[in-house]
Each structure stands twice: as C-alpha cells, then as structure tokens.
Design an enzyme around this catalytic site. Structure first.
Site, PDB file in Angstrom:
ATOM      1  N   THR A 103       0.675  -0.907   0.096  1.00 45.68           N
ATOM      2  CA  THR A 103      -0.147  -0.227   0.204  1.00 45.68           C
ATOM      3  C   THR A 103       0.957   0.875  -0.160  1.00 45.68           C
ATOM      4  O   THR A 103       2.471   1.277   0.097  1.00 45.68           O
ATOM      5  CB  THR A 103      -0.628   0.035   1.312  1.00 45.68           C
ATOM      6  OG1 THR A 103      -1.669  -1.514   1.227  1.00 45.68           O
ATOM      7  CG2 THR A 103      -1.611   1.571   1.641  1.00 45.68           C
ATOM      8  N   ASP A 119      -8.852  -8.641   0.499  1.00 42.51           N
ATOM      9  CA  ASP A 119      -9.125  -7.961   1.976  1.00 42.51           C
ATOM     10  C   ASP A 119     -10.011  -8.757   2.526  1.00 42.51           C
ATOM     11  O   ASP A 119     -10.903  -8.451   3.815  1.00 42.51           O
ATOM     12  CB  ASP A 119      -9.204  -6.456   2.378  1.00 42.51           C
ATOM     13  CG  ASP A 119      -7.755  -6.434   2.597  1.00 42.51           C
ATOM     14  OD1 ASP A 119      -6.632  -7.474   2.149  1.00 42.51           O
ATOM     15  OD2 ASP A 119      -7.348  -4.789   2.102  1.00 42.51           O
ATOM     16  N   SER A 148      -9.734  -2.747   6.131  1.00 40.23           N
ATOM     17  CA  SER A 148      -9.053  -2.676   5.204  1.00 40.23           C
ATOM     18  C   SER A 148      -8.125  -2.060   7.170  1.00 40.23           C
ATOM     19  O   SER A 148      -8.517  -1.497   7.929  1.00 40.23           O
ATOM     20  CB  SER A 148      -9.024  -1.130   5.052  1.00 40.23           C
ATOM     21  OG  SER A 148      -7.439  -0.409   4.470  1.00 40.23           O
TER      22      SER A 148
END
Ligand code: GLY
Length: 551
Positions: free
Chosen positions: A362, A404, A433
């Site tokens: 990320t 996820d 998340s």
C-alpha cells in the site's frame, strides 16, 4: 548515535528530519512529493496537493500508487473540522460469499490472482469527491503533472528498478510485461520510463472529468476486458460506484487530540483502543525499548487484534459495535487482564466483547499546507502492483483487493489474520482494511499526520510512531526510523525488527514470548509530519526511499 533508555538505539546513522516553515509533503516516492510541493507553492491547498500527489504516484510508484485501486483520505481543516473520504473498492455485483473456495471448501489464490481478484476501483471517484467539496484548483491542473510524468517519462530510480525486477505478478500478464519491462529486459536505474497508454487515460480524466473513468471510454474498455477475461466488474458496477464521506473517529491521549479513520478501516478503532489501554498504565516509565515496555505494548496489540478478528467490517453492511469497543469500562477490563511480567497466551484472549484477511502493500502520504490544513492519504492496489494485470489500452494496474474480504470467515489468511462474518464477501460491500491514516492535534491545532503501508502491521506501526513522539519525545525522523515490534494475537508471535538488543530479546523469551526476529524483518514503512515550534518536521521512513519536502 542516539541511545535511548532500554534496548533500542534509534540508528547508527540517525538522520535529521526535514524542516520547513510553511508547508510540507511526505510520500514514498520523491517525484510525487515534488509535484505536491509545487501545487502548494502555486497556491493550492492541502487537498489539491493530495489529489495531484495521488495521480503522480499512479505514474511514478506503480507498486501501490493507482487509478485501479482504492483508499482513504483523512482531512483535518485548520478551522477544526475534519472529514474522511472513503474510496475503498467494492465487491462487484456478481461477487458471492464462496467465490474463492475450492470444491472442498478451502480458500484458493483466486482472491489474489487473475481478473476475478479485482474490486471496483474507487480512487478516481474519491479524488473527485475531495476536489468537488474541498479543492480550490482546477481538476485538470491537478491531473496535469501526472500526465507529464507518464508522457515524457521519468528516470527509473534504483528502488523502482529493483522493485520491478522482483515483481512476480507483472511478468505473468502480457500487457504488464510489455509495459513494465523493456523488450523482455528489466529497466535499469536511470532509464527513462514512458507510459503512453496511461498518459492517454489521464488525459481523458483531465479533460472529461471523473465520469470518463466510470462511464466513458475508460469504463467501456475496462468492462469489455473484464467480460473477455472472465472478470466480474461490469459497466454498471463502475457507474454505481460511489465514494463516501464519513465522520472520523475521535479521541484523546496524553493531551493530544486524535482524529482517526472509521470503518471500513480497522485502523482508527485500533489506535483509539490501544491508546486507551496504554493511557494511565504508566507503561512508558520502564523506558523506551525495555523488555517491560515492549511487553506491555505487545499485550495491548494482542487484545486489539483479537477484537479486530471478529467485530469489524463494512459499516454499510452490518451494525458494528463501535461504542462498545471504545467504551472506557471495556478498555479498562482489557487493560486489567494484562500481566506486566508475563505473556498472556493468545488462546486465553478471546475477542473480548463477548476476528481479518489483509494484504500488505500500500502507500501513504501526508500533506500540510501553509494555512494549517492537513491531509493524510493511504491508498492501495493491495499486493505490490495489485494483481499484476494491466487493462489493455488503459495503462493502469488492477487491484486484488477482494483478498481483503474473509474468503472463509474464521480461517487465517496469508498474514495469519483471522476475520469474521462481518467481513464475508457480499456484492457492493467494501472489504475491511488496515489502512490507518491518522491526524493528531494539540491545543486545537494540527500537530501530526501519520500513516503507513504494511497490511496488518500498519496499525501497530502507526501506534508506535505516535507513542515515540508523544511519550518518548522523538523527532519525526527518529520516530519513524526506530525499530518496531508487532503482535496480532494470532499467530501468537512477537515480531521484533533488527535493532532490538539481544539482552532484551532474551528477557522477552524468558517472559513467555515466541519471538520472531528474522534478519531483515520490516514492520511497515511510516510517513510522518509534525508541527513543532513554528516549523514542520518531516520523517520519511528509512526503510523506504521516500521524501519529505516543502517550503
Ligand atoms: N489492502 C491492505 C488494506 O487495506 O489493509
């Protein structure tokens, strides 16, 4: 060398933070930081700069910068208001609960690999919402620097060359291989990297606005490729995608205000719960990096991650018990269960009110403008380069964010995280998340913006950088560089980065911890900006190749 009480030294090569008077941008790719600084110098506000940085990173940092992914933008305005823009991907309408299970009911890699692993991208919609409500410059001017970088190219850095070389997923997709390699060879540092298809996509977004991505030529091409390749995303999924503005979670710790990310981030709850358990515990008195301090923080992490495994998910799809999770009486009960001299086995810590799968790569960036507005953005394709698939003719990579979700609620994922029913796959739902953009205030003014990539380790890393600054008085650079620990309840292991002394490790083992201190272990890469004495102080994690810059 800065040696602190206990077993850590910050680094033999401690660096001074970057200091500027007025405004600052901190990102994990230097060219994008320069784009943001220019927008600020030209009179744009922090939201304008954040949008321009986000588009630039989609070109210069394809590992995680994106058009084909999603994320969160936390904004704290100089006048004290704050907001959170949720542009997390959503499951396509054709998604279903068991879509990633094999015939024997076990999870497959399909949530990570191939066209079916992509959620409906949210980034462009999120930036448009932020711009429409809070931006001050023309949209096209914010996309413009990214177009230049894609069209004219930019010199490949050592970090990018190494990253492209090691990206397994990019060589499996012919279009990605064509774009991210040079006629079958790898890019070398200093080569110019030009991305004409991405430049054309960005041009259309600049000229036609956000609907280009969700209804126009880009949407049509994406939906056609999905249909051809067996993916799930349709034109109506794209048309239906909406970014959502949510109220941030707020709290306080040791005299600082905390503005934190609400669900579908699990991070804000984590930061507030863990700070709540630490508050009043006196954990810091044993000294930074001492076995006793590490143990206390690890126990706090263990308790929060146990809750995370069960109680969190998309708030639009189920009632989340946020009030109970943040109830001071509940947090006190959790604190009271900590034995300061001994590890509590995770089998004895159940999710406490009566569990998450999550990828690792990320990127995070912060922007603070001269007016004191602050923006913290974490956005992602999930794994590095997402699922590795570039949509033909469009030049951008797709996410594999569907991983996820909990493919099989209750079973551990690649990160060993267990997730519950609330994060099961449903059409239109957003996966839980770990992204944790966070802002701290002091006396009603901006104090700190912080966030990181790193999957499940984001939340524990952001917590520790806050503690390093608030409780241990470190500057922004030392705070992000200091060695970190991580405990996530299951697996019942205490992860310790290099830099923690062998004596401390021996003590922790004797207190009952199963310790993993593998050489080269990296627990997230943090960006932080702090406001101090009329200066902005930027720390860009030494574990990455980013940059803090400003004026
Ligand atoms: N894909 C990483 C996260 O959202 O936590």
């Amino acid at each position: 060398m800065l040696v602190l009480a206990g077993g850590f030294c910050v680094s033999a090569n401690a660096r001074e933070p970057v200091r500027t008077r007025h405004a600052m941008v901190g990102t994990q790719e230097p060219l994008a930081a320069d784009v943001g600084v220019q927008v600020l110098k030209d009179g744009g506000n922090a939201v304008d700069a954040a949008i321009a940085v986000g588009f630039a990173l989609a070109v210069t940092h394809p590992y995680a910068g994106n058009l084909g992914g999603g994320g969160f933008m936390l904004i704290r305005f100089a006048d004290g208001r704050s907001t959170f823009i949720d542009f997390r991907e959503r499951a396509p309408a054709k998604a279903s609960r068991n879509m990633y299970l094999d015939a024997s009911g076990e999870p497959t890699r399909d949530s990570l690999d191939g066209w079916r692993s992509a959620g409906v991208p949210g980034t462009v919609r999120g930036f448009e919402l932020a711009h429409r409500k809070y931006g001050s410059r023309k949209w096209a001017d914010l996309v413009g620097p990214a177009i230049d970088l894609a069209e004219r190219g930019f010199p490949v850095s050592y970090a990018l060359a190494e990253s492209l070389k090691s990206a397994r997923n990019l060589s499996q997709d012919p279009e990605s291989k064509r774009i991210f390699q040079k006629n079958g060879a790898y890019f070398a540092p200093g080569d110019t990297f030009i991305q004409p298809e991405l430049a054309r996509t960005l041009h259309r977004i600049a000229q036609n606005g956000v609907n280009e991505f969700y209804e126009g030529e880009t949407a049509q091409k994406l939906a056609e490729a999905m249909a051809r390749k067996g993916g799930l995303i349709t034109l109506s999924d794209l048309k239906d995608y909406a970014a959502v503005e949510r109220a941030p979670l707020t709290g306080s710790y040791h005299g600082y205000g905390i503005v934190a990310a609400p669900p579908p981030s699990s991070g804000g709850i984590g930061i507030l719960q863990m700070l709540g358990m630490l508050d009043g515990s006196g954990y810091q008195k044993s000294g930074f990096g001492s076995a006793a301090e590490i143990e206390y923080v690890a126990e706090v992490m263990r308790r929060y991650y146990a809750d995370r495994s069960q109680y969190l998910g998309d708030p639009d799809f189920g009632k989340l018990r946020l009030t109970s999770l943040l109830d001071p009486a509940y947090i006190k009960r959790r604190r009271d269960s900590i034995d300061p001299n001994r590890a509590t086995p995770s089998t004895q810590i159940l999710p406490g009110l009566p569990a998450a799968r999550d990828g690792g790569e990320t990127t995070h960036y912060n922007v603070v403008d001269a007016q004191g507005n602050a923006v913290a953005v974490t956005y992602t394709l999930n794994e590095g380069y997402g699922n590795g698939i570039t949509v033909p003719g469009l030049g951008f990579l797709l996410n594999d964010e569907m991983d996820d979700f909990a493919s099989k609620p209750g079973s551990p994922n690649a990160f060993g995280l267990i997730q519950g029913e609330l994060n099961a796959i449903q059409p239109g739902k957003r996966p839980l998340s770990s992204m944790t953009p966070t802002i701290l205030t002091r006396d009603g003014k901006f104090f700190m913006a912080v966030g990181a990539p790193g999957g499940s380790r984001i939340i524990s890393a952001v917590l520790q950088v806050i503690l390093n600054v608030v409780d241990f008085g470190m500057n922004a650079q030392d705070a992000v560089d200091a060695p970190r620990i991580h405990h996530q309840w299951q697996p019942d292991k205490l992860y310790l980065e290099p830099g923690i002394s062998p004596d401390t490790i021996a003590l922790l083992k004797s207190r009952g911890y199963d310790v993993d201190h593998s050489p080269g272990l990296v627990l997230a890469r943090v960006e932080a900006i702090i406001s101090k004495g009329g200066w902005l102080e930027g720390g860009s994690d030494g574990r990455a190749s980013g940059k803090a810059a400003g004026y």
